[in-house]
Write a protein that holds these residues in place. Structure first.
Motif, mmCIF file in Angstrom:
data_model
loop_
_atom_site.group_PDB
_atom_site.id
_atom_site.type_symbol
_atom_site.label_atom_id
_atom_site.label_comp_id
_atom_site.label_asym_id
_atom_site.label_seq_id
_atom_site.Cartn_x
_atom_site.Cartn_y
_atom_site.Cartn_z
ATOM 1 N N ASP A 35 37.145 27.883 45.757
ATOM 2 C CA ASP A 35 37.585 29.173 46.281
ATOM 3 C C ASP A 35 36.436 30.152 46.078
ATOM 4 O O ASP A 35 36.379 30.857 45.070
ATOM 5 C CB ASP A 35 38.850 29.642 45.553
ATOM 6 N N PRO A 36 35.482 30.199 47.018
ATOM 7 C CA PRO A 36 34.299 31.052 46.821
ATOM 8 C C PRO A 36 34.635 32.516 46.584
ATOM 9 O O PRO A 36 34.009 33.169 45.756
ATOM 10 C CB PRO A 36 33.512 30.862 48.131
ATOM 11 N N ALA A 37 35.609 33.050 47.304
ATOM 12 C CA ALA A 37 35.950 34.467 47.133
ATOM 13 C C ALA A 37 36.418 34.740 45.705
ATOM 14 O O ALA A 37 36.006 35.726 45.077
ATOM 15 C CB ALA A 37 37.022 34.881 48.132
ATOM 16 N N ALA A 38 37.289 33.865 45.187
ATOM 17 C CA ALA A 38 37.774 34.043 43.820
ATOM 18 C C ALA A 38 36.646 33.886 42.806
ATOM 19 O O ALA A 38 36.573 34.639 41.820
ATOM 20 C CB ALA A 38 38.889 33.041 43.523
ATOM 21 N N HIS A 39 35.773 32.919 43.043
ATOM 22 C CA HIS A 39 34.657 32.703 42.115
ATOM 23 C C HIS A 39 33.758 33.926 42.034
ATOM 24 O O HIS A 39 33.436 34.413 40.939
ATOM 25 C CB HIS A 39 33.832 31.494 42.556
ATOM 26 N N TRP A 40 33.371 34.461 43.190
ATOM 27 C CA TRP A 40 32.428 35.582 43.181
ATOM 28 C C TRP A 40 33.094 36.877 42.764
ATOM 29 O O TRP A 40 32.432 37.779 42.221
ATOM 30 C CB TRP A 40 31.755 35.708 44.538
ATOM 31 N N THR A 41 34.403 36.979 42.962
ATOM 32 C CA THR A 41 35.129 38.137 42.440
ATOM 33 C C THR A 41 35.088 38.136 40.913
ATOM 34 O O THR A 41 34.860 39.174 40.271
ATOM 35 C CB THR A 41 36.580 38.145 42.936
ATOM 36 N N GLN A 42 35.297 36.952 40.324
ATOM 37 C CA GLN A 42 35.233 36.848 38.866
ATOM 38 C C GLN A 42 33.812 37.092 38.367
ATOM 39 O O GLN A 42 33.604 37.742 37.338
ATOM 40 C CB GLN A 42 35.706 35.474 38.412
ATOM 41 N N ARG A 43 32.821 36.597 39.109
ATOM 42 C CA ARG A 43 31.445 36.809 38.677
ATOM 43 C C ARG A 43 31.052 38.289 38.754
ATOM 44 O O ARG A 43 30.288 38.781 37.928
ATOM 45 C CB ARG A 43 30.498 35.966 39.533
ATOM 46 N N LEU A 44 31.583 39.006 39.753
ATOM 47 C CA LEU A 44 31.319 40.443 39.795
ATOM 48 C C LEU A 44 31.950 41.125 38.589
ATOM 49 O O LEU A 44 31.353 42.029 37.986
ATOM 50 C CB LEU A 44 31.848 41.049 41.091
#
Length: 311
Positions: free
Chosen positions: A111-120
């Motif tokens: 889930d790229p969107a979820a991953h990068w949201t968490q990384r932000l």
């Protein structure tokens, strides 16, 4: 990055991999590092997620893969980093068939969107510009709306600093320009806004949440009360009154009238920035949604009405 596919490529025999310890094969987009360690086979992106150096040059000990360029360390099985500034390594599925090792040719976050949201969120919390930059770009690539990214950063800033800061002003000013910027410049606007919010919040105490009153007085009474608490410098009462007005469904126009009227009680609080703070907070809510007014509007009370040093 796309979700993993089920296409496999042959790495070689298991015995060869045991003897060599590691081997690099070409994936569909990038090289894949295949490692034999403690009786198991692991496959990961060969590029260090920190700055892209080849992980094949790193070392493995006790299930930990270390990149020798910046000493980023990763859990070999999951690809997860022990160092938040480095990011996680995407991993590939592995199969052993009749003594041969096969790995999937594509990898990525499910889930790229979820991953990068968490990384932000990680980058903001630890004030890491490189992580923030990659996470903003990752979210945009995953088709996360720019307003959604601005909303995440705004709410972080509202929750992790006791009062509106210059970072939120910069973020709002840049976010106002997003519809008029080309994609590469829109990315830079979001990054710089997020970076300034993170810097504002670094080392700061988080906001203490306050609740609205149990009653719902008329807007005129709430406006009078807000002016009263401003004139006597009662910050908590002012915040609770403001939250009560929001909970009562007072319109943005009436909220603006009440807040700007109260600001005239101490026109030079915080060197006279009160009108700008109020204006930018309202512009920000127009961008991220007025349902976030309870989280955002109280942040202006400390600076706009009581000055930087007042608590």
């Amino acid at each position: 990055m796309d979700a993993p596919s089920e296409e496999f490529v042959l790495v070689g025999s298991l015995e060869e991999l045991k003897a060599e310890g590691r081997r690099v094969v070409q994936g569909s987009h990038r090289p894949i590092l295949v490692i034999y360690d403690r009786g198991r086979v692991f496959a990961l992106d060969n590029r260090c997620p920190h700055m892209g150096f080849p992980l094949e040059r790193g070392s493995v000990e006790d299930g930990i893969l270390t990149c020798h360029w910046h000493h980023a360390r990763f859990d070999l099985e999951s690809g997860c980093t022990f160092d938040l500034w480095a990011d996680d390594i995407p991993i590939c599925a592995v199969e052993v068939r009749n003594g041969d090792v096969w790995v999937t040719t594509s990898f990525g976050h499910r889930d790229p969107a979820a991953h990068w949201t968490q990384r932000l969120a990680d980058g903001l919390a630890h004030d890491l510009d490189l992580v923030i930059a990659k996470a903003v770009q990752g979210q945009l690539t995953a088709k996360v709306p720019m307003a959604g990214i601005a909303r995440q950063v705004t709410l972080f800033g509202a929750q992790n600093r006791d009062g509106w800061g210059v970072g939120l002003t910069i973020l709002t000013a840049l976010a106002n320009l997003l519809p008029f910027l080309p994609q590469d410049e829109a990315y830079l606007a979001l990054f710089h806004g997020a970076s300034r919010v993170a810097a504002d919040c670094a080392g700061e105490a988080p906001r203490r949440e306050r609740a609205p009153l149990g009653s719902r007085p008329k807007p005129a009474a709430l406006k009078r009360w807000l002016r009263l608490w401003t004139s006597v410098r009662h910050r908590e009462a002012a915040e609770r009154t403001l939250l009560t007005a929001i909970a009562a469904g007072v319109s943005p126009a009436m909220l603006a009238d009440a807040l700007l009227s109260a600001a005239t009680e101490r026109a030079f609080a915080d060197t006279g920035h009160s009108l700008d703070f109020i204006n930018k907070a309202f512009e920000c809510l127009d961008l991220i949604g007025w349902e976030h007014a309870p989280a955002l509007l109280p942040t202006i009370v400390r600076h706009a009405y009581f000055g930087e040093r007042d608590r």
